[in-house]
Motif scaffolding. Structure first.
Motif, PDB file in Angstrom:
ATOM      1  N   LEU A  69     -15.848 -21.178  20.479  1.00 17.06           N
ATOM      2  CA  LEU A  69     -16.802 -20.654  21.460  1.00 17.06           C
ATOM      3  C   LEU A  69     -17.995 -19.990  20.777  1.00 17.06           C
ATOM      4  O   LEU A  69     -19.141 -20.116  21.233  1.00 17.06           O
ATOM      5  CB  LEU A  69     -16.101 -19.653  22.384  1.00 17.06           C
ATOM      6  CG  LEU A  69     -15.045 -20.241  23.318  1.00 17.06           C
ATOM      7  CD1 LEU A  69     -14.330 -19.138  24.095  1.00 17.06           C
ATOM      8  CD2 LEU A  69     -15.665 -21.241  24.286  1.00 17.06           C
ATOM      9  N   ILE A  70     -17.729 -19.302  19.676  1.00 13.39           N
ATOM     10  CA  ILE A  70     -18.820 -18.676  18.919  1.00 13.39           C
ATOM     11  C   ILE A  70     -19.763 -19.746  18.375  1.00 13.39           C
ATOM     12  O   ILE A  70     -20.991 -19.624  18.452  1.00 13.39           O
ATOM     13  CB  ILE A  70     -18.251 -17.818  17.771  1.00 13.39           C
ATOM     14  CG1 ILE A  70     -17.552 -16.578  18.336  1.00 13.39           C
ATOM     15  CG2 ILE A  70     -19.362 -17.394  16.809  1.00 13.39           C
ATOM     16  CD1 ILE A  70     -16.734 -15.807  17.309  1.00 13.39           C
ATOM     17  N   LEU A  71     -19.188 -20.820  17.835  1.00 13.79           N
ATOM     18  CA  LEU A  71     -20.013 -21.898  17.288  1.00 13.79           C
ATOM     19  C   LEU A  71     -20.768 -22.639  18.389  1.00 13.79           C
ATOM     20  O   LEU A  71     -21.912 -23.074  18.192  1.00 13.79           O
ATOM     21  CB  LEU A  71     -19.147 -22.862  16.483  1.00 13.79           C
ATOM     22  CG  LEU A  71     -18.659 -22.323  15.131  1.00 13.79           C
ATOM     23  CD1 LEU A  71     -17.628 -23.259  14.518  1.00 13.79           C
ATOM     24  CD2 LEU A  71     -19.822 -22.118  14.178  1.00 13.79           C
ATOM     25  N   ALA A  84     -22.935 -28.231  20.625  1.00 11.83           N
ATOM     26  CA  ALA A  84     -22.357 -27.178  21.467  1.00 11.83           C
ATOM     27  C   ALA A  84     -21.315 -27.767  22.407  1.00 11.83           C
ATOM     28  O   ALA A  84     -20.207 -27.223  22.561  1.00 11.83           O
ATOM     29  CB  ALA A  84     -23.457 -26.479  22.262  1.00 11.83           C
ATOM     30  N   ASN A  85     -21.641 -28.898  23.024  1.00 10.35           N
ATOM     31  CA  ASN A  85     -20.692 -29.534  23.942  1.00 10.35           C
ATOM     32  C   ASN A  85     -19.460 -30.064  23.220  1.00 10.35           C
ATOM     33  O   ASN A  85     -18.371 -30.107  23.794  1.00 10.35           O
ATOM     34  CB  ASN A  85     -21.386 -30.657  24.714  1.00 10.35           C
ATOM     35  CG  ASN A  85     -22.169 -30.141  25.906  1.00 10.35           C
ATOM     36  OD1 ASN A  85     -21.681 -29.297  26.655  1.00 10.35           O
ATOM     37  ND2 ASN A  85     -23.387 -30.618  26.065  1.00 10.35           N
ATOM     38  N   PHE A  86     -19.615 -30.453  21.954  1.00  8.51           N
ATOM     39  CA  PHE A  86     -18.451 -30.873  21.175  1.00  8.51           C
ATOM     40  C   PHE A  86     -17.445 -29.732  21.074  1.00  8.51           C
ATOM     41  O   PHE A  86     -16.247 -29.917  21.321  1.00  8.51           O
ATOM     42  CB  PHE A  86     -18.880 -31.305  19.766  1.00  8.51           C
ATOM     43  CG  PHE A  86     -17.746 -31.348  18.777  1.00  8.51           C
ATOM     44  CD1 PHE A  86     -16.846 -32.404  18.787  1.00  8.51           C
ATOM     45  CD2 PHE A  86     -17.565 -30.317  17.863  1.00  8.51           C
ATOM     46  CE1 PHE A  86     -15.778 -32.441  17.889  1.00  8.51           C
ATOM     47  CE2 PHE A  86     -16.506 -30.343  16.964  1.00  8.51           C
ATOM     48  CZ  PHE A  86     -15.612 -31.410  16.974  1.00  8.51           C
ATOM     49  N   TYR A  87     -17.924 -28.553  20.716  1.00 12.54           N
ATOM     50  CA  TYR A  87     -17.020 -27.406  20.594  1.00 12.54           C
ATOM     51  C   TYR A  87     -16.416 -27.015  21.943  1.00 12.54           C
ATOM     52  O   TYR A  87     -15.239 -26.642  22.028  1.00 12.54           O
ATOM     53  CB  TYR A  87     -17.762 -26.219  19.983  1.00 12.54           C
ATOM     54  CG  TYR A  87     -17.978 -26.352  18.498  1.00 12.54           C
ATOM     55  CD1 TYR A  87     -16.911 -26.257  17.608  1.00 12.54           C
ATOM     56  CD2 TYR A  87     -19.246 -26.592  17.979  1.00 12.54           C
ATOM     57  CE1 TYR A  87     -17.100 -26.396  16.243  1.00 12.54           C
ATOM     58  CE2 TYR A  87     -19.445 -26.736  16.610  1.00 12.54           C
ATOM     59  CZ  TYR A  87     -18.368 -26.631  15.751  1.00 12.54           C
ATOM     60  OH  TYR A  87     -18.554 -26.781  14.396  1.00 12.54           O
ATOM     61  N   LEU A  88     -17.191 -27.103  22.991  1.00 12.39           N
ATOM     62  CA  LEU A  88     -16.687 -26.753  24.321  1.00 12.39           C
ATOM     63  C   LEU A  88     -15.634 -27.759  24.785  1.00 12.39           C
ATOM     64  O   LEU A  88     -14.621 -27.377  25.379  1.00 12.39           O
ATOM     65  CB  LEU A  88     -17.844 -26.671  25.309  1.00 12.39           C
ATOM     66  CG  LEU A  88     -18.826 -25.523  25.039  1.00 12.39           C
ATOM     67  CD1 LEU A  88     -20.079 -25.671  25.890  1.00 12.39           C
ATOM     68  CD2 LEU A  88     -18.165 -24.171  25.293  1.00 12.39           C
ATOM     69  N   ASP A  89     -15.867 -29.031  24.519  1.00 11.84           N
ATOM     70  CA  ASP A  89     -14.864 -30.050  24.859  1.00 11.84           C
ATOM     71  C   ASP A  89     -13.572 -29.826  24.078  1.00 11.84           C
ATOM     72  O   ASP A  89     -12.471 -29.959  24.623  1.00 11.84           O
ATOM     73  CB  ASP A  89     -15.405 -31.451  24.564  1.00 11.84           C
ATOM     74  CG  ASP A  89     -16.420 -31.908  25.601  1.00 11.84           C
ATOM     75  OD1 ASP A  89     -16.402 -31.369  26.720  1.00 11.84           O
ATOM     76  OD2 ASP A  89     -17.233 -32.796  25.284  1.00 11.84           O
ATOM     77  N   MET A 107     -19.839 -22.615  30.431  1.00  7.70           N
ATOM     78  CA  MET A 107     -20.601 -22.757  29.193  1.00  7.70           C
ATOM     79  C   MET A 107     -21.154 -24.174  29.043  1.00  7.70           C
ATOM     80  O   MET A 107     -22.270 -24.372  28.544  1.00  7.70           O
ATOM     81  CB  MET A 107     -19.723 -22.403  28.003  1.00  7.70           C
ATOM     82  CG  MET A 107     -19.437 -20.922  27.848  1.00  7.70           C
ATOM     83  SD  MET A 107     -20.906 -19.995  27.337  1.00  7.70           S
ATOM     84  CE  MET A 107     -21.092 -20.540  25.637  1.00  7.70           C
ATOM     85  N   GLN A 108     -20.388 -25.177  29.497  1.00  9.23           N
ATOM     86  CA  GLN A 108     -20.880 -26.552  29.438  1.00  9.23           C
ATOM     87  C   GLN A 108     -22.093 -26.733  30.351  1.00  9.23           C
ATOM     88  O   GLN A 108     -23.056 -27.412  29.987  1.00  9.23           O
ATOM     89  CB  GLN A 108     -19.765 -27.517  29.822  1.00  9.23           C
ATOM     90  CG  GLN A 108     -18.668 -27.620  28.769  1.00  9.23           C
ATOM     91  CD  GLN A 108     -17.533 -28.522  29.196  1.00  9.23           C
ATOM     92  OE1 GLN A 108     -17.049 -28.434  30.333  1.00  9.23           O
ATOM     93  NE2 GLN A 108     -17.087 -29.391  28.311  1.00  9.23           N
TER      94      GLN A 108
END
Length: 210
Positions: A69-71, A84-89, A107-108
């Motif tokens: 989430l930080i990244l 960003a969406n990669f980390y959220l997924d 967040m997405q």
């Protein structure tokens, strides 16, 4: 002489190798601290690399959730929305639960909202995100993020209305009257019809391409 040169180069070779980033077999907390240090050093690329190492060595460690989430937020701040969406997924797949999934989905949506800059070039993104917000609101009616996504939805609706005004004007100028009448009817039936708006102005260097 060749032998002397060789003996000189050998320590330089090992010195160069020792200065390279060869982190491995760290505990999850050590990886966490390293990634935070990378971000403090404003080295987002290195933070991504260390996250990959952390994730491979500690596949489902709970610390991966806050790090991800930080990244994600760091990449949003840098306008790198796909990363960003990669980390959220990843977070949604590994750690999504009834306690936090609404935050991840929010967040997405926020990532897409931040990436939305040119509505007349990104109509697909506009419609997709509006649908995503409606799905979010129906899925999480009691979420604490409802007002935030509601504000985003209003801004998207205003952008959509402005875009349809531009399309209608274009059809009228080019004598495509049948298409013009369709958009004119949409505008007249819109809930935003009588709301005063201040239209966004494009920078001069963009106007010539719009």
């Amino acid at each position: 002489m060749f032998k002397n040169v060789f003996m000189l180069l050998v320590p330089l070779f090992f010195l160069a190798c020792s200065t390279q980033d060869e982190l491995y077999n760290l505990s999850a907390s050590q990886w966490y601290e390293q990634i935070i240090k990378d971000l403090q050093d404003r080295d987002l690329e290195k933070a991504d690399e260390h996250y990959t190492s952390m994730a491979s060595e500690h596949i489902s460690d709970p610390l991966l959730e806050p790090v991800g989430l930080i990244l994600a937020q760091a990449h949003i701040d840098e306008e790198e929305y796909q990363l960003a969406n990669f980390y959220l997924d990843e977070n949604a797949k590994k750690f999504g639960s009834s306690k936090n999934i609404d935050f991840i989905r929010y967040m997405q949506i926020k990532s897409k909202f931040e990436s939305f800059a040119l509505p007349n070039r990104e109509q697909g993104l506009l419609i997709e995100t509006m649908n995503q917000i409606n799905t979010f609101s129906n899925s999480y009616p009691n979420t604490q993020y409802s007002m935030l996504v509601g504000t985003m939805l209003i801004k998207f609706k205003l952008a959509s209305y402005a875009l349809e005004e531009e399309i209608a004007a274009l059809y009228k100028r080019t004598d495509r009257l049948e298409s013009y009448e369709i958009y004119k009817e949409r505008l007249e039936n819109s809930e935003l019809k009588d709301i005063p708006m201040i239209k966004a102005k494009l920078a001069w260097y963009r106007r010539m391409f719009e």
